[in-house]
Design a protein around this motif. Sequence first.
Motif, PDB file in Angstrom:
ATOM      1  N   VAL A   9      -1.209   4.610  -4.688  1.00  0.00           N
ATOM      2  CA  VAL A   9      -1.593   3.786  -3.533  1.00  0.00           C
ATOM      3  C   VAL A   9      -1.846   2.343  -3.970  1.00  0.00           C
ATOM      4  CG1 VAL A   9      -3.439   3.380  -1.862  1.00  0.00           C
ATOM      5  CG2 VAL A   9      -2.507   5.679  -2.163  1.00  0.00           C
ATOM      6  N   ALA A  10      -2.445   2.168  -5.140  1.00  0.00           N
ATOM      7  CA  ALA A  10      -2.741   0.825  -5.642  1.00  0.00           C
ATOM      8  C   ALA A  10      -1.469  -0.009  -5.764  1.00  0.00           C
ATOM      9  CB  ALA A  10      -3.441   0.916  -6.997  1.00  0.00           C
ATOM     10  N   GLY A  11      -0.428   0.586  -6.348  1.00  0.00           N
ATOM     11  CA  GLY A  11       0.818  -0.146  -6.509  1.00  0.00           C
ATOM     12  C   GLY A  11       1.466  -0.484  -5.184  1.00  0.00           C
ATOM     13  N   ALA A  12       1.526   0.507  -4.282  1.00  0.00           N
ATOM     14  CA  ALA A  12       2.177   0.284  -2.990  1.00  0.00           C
ATOM     15  C   ALA A  12       1.386  -0.687  -2.120  1.00  0.00           C
ATOM     16  CB  ALA A  12       2.350   1.622  -2.269  1.00  0.00           C
ATOM     17  N   ALA A  13       0.069  -0.477  -2.023  1.00  0.00           N
ATOM     18  CA  ALA A  13      -0.758  -1.331  -1.175  1.00  0.00           C
ATOM     19  C   ALA A  13      -0.829  -2.755  -1.723  1.00  0.00           C
ATOM     20  CB  ALA A  13      -2.163  -0.744  -1.052  1.00  0.00           C
ATOM     21  N   GLY A  14      -0.926  -2.890  -3.038  1.00  0.00           N
ATOM     22  CA  GLY A  14      -0.961  -4.220  -3.632  1.00  0.00           C
ATOM     23  C   GLY A  14       0.328  -4.987  -3.376  1.00  0.00           C
ATOM     24  N   GLY A  15       1.462  -4.294  -3.492  1.00  0.00           N
ATOM     25  CA  GLY A  15       2.736  -4.935  -3.188  1.00  0.00           C
ATOM     26  C   GLY A  15       2.819  -5.373  -1.738  1.00  0.00           C
ATOM     27  N   ALA A  16       2.291  -4.550  -0.833  1.00  0.00           N
ATOM     28  CA  ALA A  16       2.298  -4.906   0.586  1.00  0.00           C
ATOM     29  C   ALA A  16       1.422  -6.133   0.849  1.00  0.00           C
ATOM     30  CB  ALA A  16       1.812  -3.715   1.414  1.00  0.00           C
ATOM     31  N   VAL A  17       0.270  -6.202   0.177  1.00  0.00           N
ATOM     32  CA  VAL A  17      -0.615  -7.359   0.350  1.00  0.00           C
ATOM     33  C   VAL A  17       0.077  -8.634  -0.132  1.00  0.00           C
ATOM     34  CG1 VAL A  17      -2.756  -8.440  -0.465  1.00  0.00           C
ATOM     35  CG2 VAL A  17      -2.754  -6.041   0.248  1.00  0.00           C
ATOM     36  N   ILE A  18       0.714  -8.554  -1.283  1.00  0.00           N
ATOM     37  CA  ILE A  18       1.399  -9.726  -1.826  1.00  0.00           C
ATOM     38  C   ILE A  18       2.512 -10.189  -0.887  1.00  0.00           C
ATOM     39  CG2 ILE A  18       2.900 -10.526  -3.692  1.00  0.00           C
ATOM     40  CD1 ILE A  18       1.248  -8.823  -5.605  1.00  0.00           C
ATOM     41  N   ASN A  19       3.280  -9.246  -0.356  1.00  0.00           N
ATOM     42  CA  ASN A  19       4.371  -9.606   0.550  1.00  0.00           C
ATOM     43  C   ASN A  19       3.856 -10.179   1.868  1.00  0.00           C
ATOM     44  OD1 ASN A  19       6.364  -8.797  -1.239  1.00  0.00           O
ATOM     45  ND2 ASN A  19       6.392  -6.688  -0.476  1.00  0.00           N
ATOM     46  N   ALA A  20       2.701  -9.699   2.317  1.00  0.00           N
ATOM     47  CA  ALA A  20       2.190 -10.117   3.623  1.00  0.00           C
ATOM     48  C   ALA A  20       1.427 -11.437   3.562  1.00  0.00           C
ATOM     49  CB  ALA A  20       1.306  -9.023   4.206  1.00  0.00           C
ATOM     50  N   VAL A  21       0.489 -11.562   2.621  1.00  0.00           N
ATOM     51  CA  VAL A  21      -0.383 -12.748   2.612  1.00  0.00           C
ATOM     52  C   VAL A  21      -0.469 -13.443   1.267  1.00  0.00           C
ATOM     53  CG1 VAL A  21      -1.798 -11.948   4.542  1.00  0.00           C
ATOM     54  CG2 VAL A  21      -2.404 -11.271   2.208  1.00  0.00           C
ATOM     55  N   GLY A  22       0.076 -12.849   0.209  1.00  0.00           N
ATOM     56  CA  GLY A  22       0.061 -13.491  -1.095  1.00  0.00           C
ATOM     57  C   GLY A  22      -0.925 -12.865  -2.067  1.00  0.00           C
ATOM     58  N   ALA A  23      -0.693 -13.116  -3.369  1.00  0.00           N
ATOM     59  CA  ALA A  23      -1.483 -12.486  -4.427  1.00  0.00           C
ATOM     60  C   ALA A  23      -2.939 -12.929  -4.439  1.00  0.00           C
ATOM     61  CB  ALA A  23      -0.849 -12.776  -5.787  1.00  0.00           C
ATOM     62  N   ARG A  24      -3.236 -14.099  -3.859  1.00  0.00           N
ATOM     63  CA  ARG A  24      -4.621 -14.574  -3.893  1.00  0.00           C
ATOM     64  C   ARG A  24      -5.561 -13.704  -3.071  1.00  0.00           C
ATOM     65  NH1 ARG A  24      -4.802 -20.506  -1.949  1.00  0.00           N
ATOM     66  NH2 ARG A  24      -3.229 -20.602  -3.602  1.00  0.00           N
ATOM     67  N   TYR A  25      -5.013 -12.894  -2.177  1.00  0.00           N
ATOM     68  CA  TYR A  25      -5.857 -12.026  -1.341  1.00  0.00           C
ATOM     69  C   TYR A  25      -6.016 -10.616  -1.921  1.00  0.00           C
ATOM     70  CZ  TYR A  25      -5.734 -15.627   2.242  1.00  0.00           C
ATOM     71  OH  TYR A  25      -5.881 -16.811   2.916  1.00  0.00           O
ATOM     72  N   LEU A  26      -5.457 -10.391  -3.106  1.00  0.00           N
ATOM     73  CA  LEU A  26      -5.578  -9.066  -3.725  1.00  0.00           C
ATOM     74  C   LEU A  26      -7.033  -8.641  -3.955  1.00  0.00           C
ATOM     75  CD1 LEU A  26      -2.651  -9.122  -6.312  1.00  0.00           C
ATOM     76  CD2 LEU A  26      -2.932  -7.496  -4.432  1.00  0.00           C
ATOM     77  N   PRO A  27      -7.909  -9.525  -4.480  1.00  0.00           N
ATOM     78  CA  PRO A  27      -9.300  -9.087  -4.674  1.00  0.00           C
ATOM     79  C   PRO A  27      -9.987  -8.681  -3.375  1.00  0.00           C
ATOM     80  CG  PRO A  27      -8.862 -11.065  -5.941  1.00  0.00           C
ATOM     81  CD  PRO A  27      -7.684 -10.864  -5.042  1.00  0.00           C
ATOM     82  N   LEU A  28      -9.669  -9.360  -2.273  1.00  0.00           N
ATOM     83  CA  LEU A  28     -10.280  -8.995  -0.992  1.00  0.00           C
ATOM     84  C   LEU A  28      -9.822  -7.612  -0.541  1.00  0.00           C
ATOM     85  CD1 LEU A  28     -10.044 -12.390   0.936  1.00  0.00           C
ATOM     86  CD2 LEU A  28     -12.110 -11.293   0.046  1.00  0.00           C
ATOM     87  N   ALA A  29      -8.523  -7.338  -0.691  1.00  0.00           N
ATOM     88  CA  ALA A  29      -8.016  -6.010  -0.322  1.00  0.00           C
ATOM     89  C   ALA A  29      -8.633  -4.936  -1.207  1.00  0.00           C
ATOM     90  CB  ALA A  29      -6.493  -5.993  -0.429  1.00  0.00           C
ATOM     91  N   ALA A  30      -8.764  -5.243  -2.500  1.00  0.00           N
ATOM     92  CA  ALA A  30      -9.379  -4.283  -3.414  1.00  0.00           C
ATOM     93  C   ALA A  30     -10.840  -4.054  -3.058  1.00  0.00           C
ATOM     94  CB  ALA A  30      -9.258  -4.787  -4.849  1.00  0.00           C
ATOM     95  N   MET A  31     -11.554  -5.120  -2.663  1.00  0.00           N
ATOM     96  CA  MET A  31     -12.955  -4.977  -2.252  1.00  0.00           C
ATOM     97  C   MET A  31     -13.098  -4.059  -1.052  1.00  0.00           C
ATOM     98  SD  MET A  31     -14.691  -8.768  -2.603  1.00  0.00           S
ATOM     99  CE  MET A  31     -16.262  -8.155  -1.971  1.00  0.00           C
ATOM    100  N   LEU A  32     -12.139  -4.110  -0.138  1.00  0.00           N
ATOM    101  CA  LEU A  32     -12.189  -3.238   1.041  1.00  0.00           C
ATOM    102  C   LEU A  32     -12.141  -1.771   0.628  1.00  0.00           C
ATOM    103  CD1 LEU A  32     -12.129  -2.734   4.082  1.00  0.00           C
ATOM    104  CD2 LEU A  32      -9.646  -3.057   4.014  1.00  0.00           C
ATOM    105  N   LEU A  33     -11.210  -1.431  -0.252  1.00  0.00           N
ATOM    106  CA  LEU A  33     -11.118  -0.046  -0.715  1.00  0.00           C
ATOM    107  C   LEU A  33     -12.352   0.357  -1.513  1.00  0.00           C
ATOM    108  CD1 LEU A  33      -7.353   0.217  -1.749  1.00  0.00           C
ATOM    109  CD2 LEU A  33      -8.485   1.325   0.176  1.00  0.00           C
ATOM    110  N   MET A  34     -12.866  -0.558  -2.322  1.00  0.00           N
ATOM    111  CA  MET A  34     -14.071  -0.241  -3.089  1.00  0.00           C
ATOM    112  C   MET A  34     -15.274  -0.064  -2.172  1.00  0.00           C
ATOM    113  SD  MET A  34     -13.074   0.164  -6.105  1.00  0.00           S
ATOM    114  CE  MET A  34     -14.740   0.630  -6.514  1.00  0.00           C
TER     115      MET A  34
END
Length: 420
Positions: free
Chosen positions: A354-379
């Motif tokens: 899930v980490a690989g797929a969801a992270g790729g989706a975040v990067i494609n949608a809004v960019g790599a700078r929002y990865l920590p925010l998406a990770a914080m949501l899951l955490m």
Amino acid sequence: MSAVSAERPGLPGWLYVVFLAALATATDEFIIAGVLPAVAGDLGVGVAAAGQLVTAFAVAYAVGAPTLAVVCERFPRRTVMAVALAVFVLANVAAAVAPGYYALLAARVVAALGAAVVTSAAFATAAAGAPEGEQGRYLGVVTAGMTAALFTGVPVGSWLGGAMGWRATFWLIAAVGTAALVGVLTTAPTVPGAAPAPWRERLAPLRNAGVLRLVAVTFLAAGGGLMFYTYLGAYTAQVVPRPGGLLSFLLFVVGLAGLAGALLAGRATDVWGPARSLRLVVGGHALALGPAAVLVFTGVESPLVLAAVVGCWAVFAWGLTPPVQGGILAAAGPSRGMTALALNICGLYLGTGVAGAAGGAVINAVGARYLPLAAMLLMGLSFAVSCFSPGRAPVPGALRLTASPEPPGCPTAPAGGRER
């Protein structure tokens, strides 16, 4: 049971052997990524096809861990670990001499199945062989073996692959696995398997609400934490536009901080109990992603600041296993610990996917700078689940890791136990 004494006895030799076994299996999991181009060129396949060697290993590991644990639960742990290590070693020898792509793919699947059993048996052996009040510390050492692969086994194996060819990496893993096998046969404690039981009873962890809750914690935490780790390079480029060799240094920092985090989490589990320690680790992990989420928008391009942020995060990210494994052992009970631990490993690998797929989706949608925010949501979701108790009564005979009372706030989860 009294609180853990400030003066702790030295660790037994067999625990270092189990550490070595964990190091070998974890290195085998990660090392292929460093030699994929060489494998693809030598076997005449594309890099994408070679990448499926990673996928096949992960899927076989995730599926094989709980399935084989149910079968192996009734056998002595030393026998299980020794046989699984032998299979693991032979599979890596087969990978080293594989004549073609599909032979290598088959060898990777068999190696993953062996590694899955080794890991489950290693955690079960460490928990069973630990003195009272030391279970978290022993689980932390096994976790440290897996973490150490990030900055010892994997870099050494990748260097060896570049110097002597990709097949040399599998010979190296087979050699380390052989050393661990000899050590297990000569030093591992005798831990009996579970008594023969009907399949319904063997599969009891699949219906245990306490076990499933903790597996969900692992799944969500893996999805969040490993999302950030998987795309650390992309995130680093957002903070430091010309990173150069910075990523390699950051990966070293992650490995070193993660090793410390695993050992510290083991000690915390002994002192505070698995429930409180788990909330501390998962909650700390979520909070540690906060500076990473802010840093990328500040314009600060300091590699040292980035390394400090990543190092702080890694301490919590790799501290998950000791408290969650301790809680799972208590929730499942002494006789079904190995199956429950294997189920948690399955949750870890599914979360990795899930980490690989969801992270790729975040990067494609809004960019790599929002990865920590998406990770914080899951955490955050993982922390919420860690605070929820299904209300299951403690398993009779399960031992607490500490006599320290739980603080008010989240409901108390089952405390850790060890096999008798």
